[in-house]
Scaffold this motif. Structure first.
Motif, PDB file in Angstrom:
ATOM      1  N   UNK A  55      33.204   2.232  51.868  1.00 44.14           N
ATOM      2  CA  UNK A  55      32.590   1.707  50.603  1.00 44.14           C
ATOM      3  C   UNK A  55      31.307   0.874  50.812  1.00 44.14           C
ATOM      4  N   UNK A  56      30.454   1.924  51.715  1.00 42.94           N
ATOM      5  CA  UNK A  56      29.080   0.956  51.919  1.00 42.94           C
ATOM      6  C   UNK A  56      28.437   1.550  50.885  1.00 42.94           C
ATOM      7  N   UNK A  57      27.790   1.011  50.156  1.00 41.78           N
ATOM      8  CA  UNK A  57      26.149   0.676  49.119  1.00 41.78           C
ATOM      9  C   UNK A  57      25.441   1.692  49.770  1.00 41.78           C
ATOM     10  N   UNK A  58      25.337   2.928  49.797  1.00 41.11           N
ATOM     11  CA  UNK A  58      24.357   4.502  50.079  1.00 41.11           C
ATOM     12  C   UNK A  58      23.044   3.454  49.496  1.00 41.11           C
ATOM     13  N   UNK A  59      21.858   4.610  49.605  1.00 39.62           N
ATOM     14  CA  UNK A  59      20.695   4.543  49.478  1.00 39.62           C
ATOM     15  C   UNK A  59      20.307   5.347  48.463  1.00 39.62           C
ATOM     16  N   UNK A  60      21.089   5.540  47.433  1.00 39.28           N
ATOM     17  CA  UNK A  60      20.389   6.914  46.598  1.00 39.28           C
ATOM     18  C   UNK A  60      21.871   6.127  45.609  1.00 39.28           C
ATOM     19  N   UNK A  61      21.617   6.754  43.912  1.00 39.10           N
ATOM     20  CA  UNK A  61      22.871   5.947  43.239  1.00 39.10           C
ATOM     21  C   UNK A  61      23.821   7.265  42.522  1.00 39.10           C
ATOM     22  N   UNK A  62      24.758   7.315  41.813  1.00 40.64           N
ATOM     23  CA  UNK A  62      25.851   7.263  41.556  1.00 40.64           C
ATOM     24  C   UNK A  62      26.162   7.191  39.554  1.00 40.64           C
ATOM     25  N   UNK A  63      25.670   8.041  39.052  1.00 41.17           N
ATOM     26  CA  UNK A  63      25.514   7.987  37.391  1.00 41.17           C
ATOM     27  C   UNK A  63      27.488   7.552  37.014  1.00 41.17           C
ATOM     28  N   UNK A  64      26.926   6.473  35.446  1.00 41.02           N
ATOM     29  CA  UNK A  64      28.269   6.257  35.116  1.00 41.02           C
ATOM     30  C   UNK A  64      27.992   6.554  33.694  1.00 41.02           C
TER      31      UNK A  64
END
Length: 188
Positions: A114-123
């Motif tokens: 559940x940790x935030x990563x350094x890249x993004x996911x689209x919604x």
């Protein structure tokens, strides 16, 4: 190195899998019908996410009230790409966002824990004007993956991350036309 903003998804030549979390009241009729039917709301935006782990974070691994059932929704790539072609970033001018039939938002991708990563996911938010097309034309099938999600969470929380990873769907970079990528800040 992973691109900063990239669509990562499970897909084939014809379809892409997106995830949504619902209560049993919505999930059961949708599973029986193979698409969304009432009491699913056709009068409000519905958010679809190709990242399994991002939805696991959002739904607390199917434990958040009203999000206890995880659905893998297989939609046509044609429908997905139509949605992207009509999308506006939620960070755009408020007037553009208000008039857009589809919204796109980028949020930090999540790790298995559940940790935030350094890249993004689209919604992708499919607006009221397209929801019926989403349900009637784009959706080709719905599968419940709640037990898979809960088992992965149990394994990860029990220190067996490698076993948990084997339960995650295979996601890979999704190709996007250059004009769409530029408009939606997609890096690759």
């Amino acid at each position: 190195m992973v691109a900063l903003r990239q669509i990562r998804a499970q897909y084939d030549d014809r379809t892409i899998v997106v995830y949504q979390a619902y209560s049993s009241a919505i999930a059961e009729p949708a599973l029986r019908a193979g698409t969304f039917v009432p009491p699913f709301s056709f009068g409000r935006m519905t958010w679809i996410k190709p990242s399994f782990l991002w939805l696991m974070h959002r739904s607390n691994w199917a434990r958040k009230p009203g999000q206890e059932r995880i659905l893998a929704v297989r939609i046509t790539r044609e429908g997905w790409e139509e949605a992207l072609s009509q999308a506006v970033l939620t960070t755009s001018h408020p007037d553009r966002v208000a008039q857009a039939p589809v919204h796109v938002q980028w949020d930090p991708e999540r790790s298995l824990r559940g940790a935030a990563l350094n890249h993004y996911s689209i919604q992708v938010g499919v607006g009221r004007g397209l929801i019926e097309r989403y349900a009637k034309e784009w959706v080709v099938g719905i599968t419940e993956v709640t037990s898979q999600a809960r088992k992965a969470a149990e394994l990860a929380q029990g220190g067996r991350a490698e076993k948990a990873k084997r339960l995650l769907p295979p996601e890979r970079p999704y190709p996007v036309p250059r004009a769409t990528a530029q408009r939606l800040d997609i890096d690759g």
